[in-house]
Design a protein around this motif. Sequence first.
Motif, mmCIF file in Angstrom:
data_model
loop_
_atom_site.group_PDB
_atom_site.id
_atom_site.type_symbol
_atom_site.label_atom_id
_atom_site.label_comp_id
_atom_site.label_asym_id
_atom_site.label_seq_id
_atom_site.Cartn_x
_atom_site.Cartn_y
_atom_site.Cartn_z
ATOM 1 N N GLU A 1 110.004 77.113 104.722
ATOM 2 C CA GLU A 1 109.660 77.632 106.135
ATOM 3 C C GLU A 1 110.392 78.723 106.308
ATOM 4 O O GLU A 1 109.704 79.743 106.764
ATOM 5 C CB GLU A 1 109.440 76.546 107.430
ATOM 6 N N HIS B 1 109.229 81.636 104.472
ATOM 7 C CA HIS B 1 107.957 82.481 105.355
ATOM 8 C C HIS B 1 108.107 82.699 106.073
ATOM 9 O O HIS B 1 107.257 84.352 106.056
ATOM 10 C CB HIS B 1 107.155 81.293 104.647
ATOM 11 N N HIS C 1 107.495 76.398 112.576
ATOM 12 C CA HIS C 1 106.533 76.912 111.283
ATOM 13 C C HIS C 1 106.607 75.874 110.676
ATOM 14 O O HIS C 1 107.253 74.709 110.438
ATOM 15 C CB HIS C 1 107.479 77.413 110.612
#
Length: 158
Positions: free
Chosen positions: A11, A14, A158
Amino acid sequence: MLTCITHSPEETAHLAGTIGKIIHEGTVICLDGELGVGKTLFVRALARTLGVESDVTSPTFNLMNIYEGVCPIVHFDLYRIASEEELEDIGFYEYAEASEGIILIEWAEKFPDAMPEDRLQVRIDALDGEDRQFTFAAEGEKSRCLLGELNNIVDREH
């Protein structure tokens, strides 16, 4: 200011990739946080999004790495720097004030007065387990615009 939380290294990657999709040449990102909190992981994912294919590592001993992607990416690690005079010796100011490329600075909090006036400040704090809290703040017009874009596209969780 923008605050969001990631729950895993994936995450975090990302989140960095999301930022990598909207930043432009001339952007300076200052990353602060304790050892092992994920600053280099963040840089690695951001660099991948920007087309860097080579190995992205922490420049703790080199002090600076330059990567080629869609534009030059200059990655500083100021952890081992003891004084602002040493910043001059490594060419910090020439790179940090250039309008070409993207500048990523780990441990920027050590020398706040030496940082470029226009910059995105990213504070990473470890929470429980692999959870990380990211706090984004902007200095300067260009970085305030970037932070405004981030506010519109980043998930708080996230």
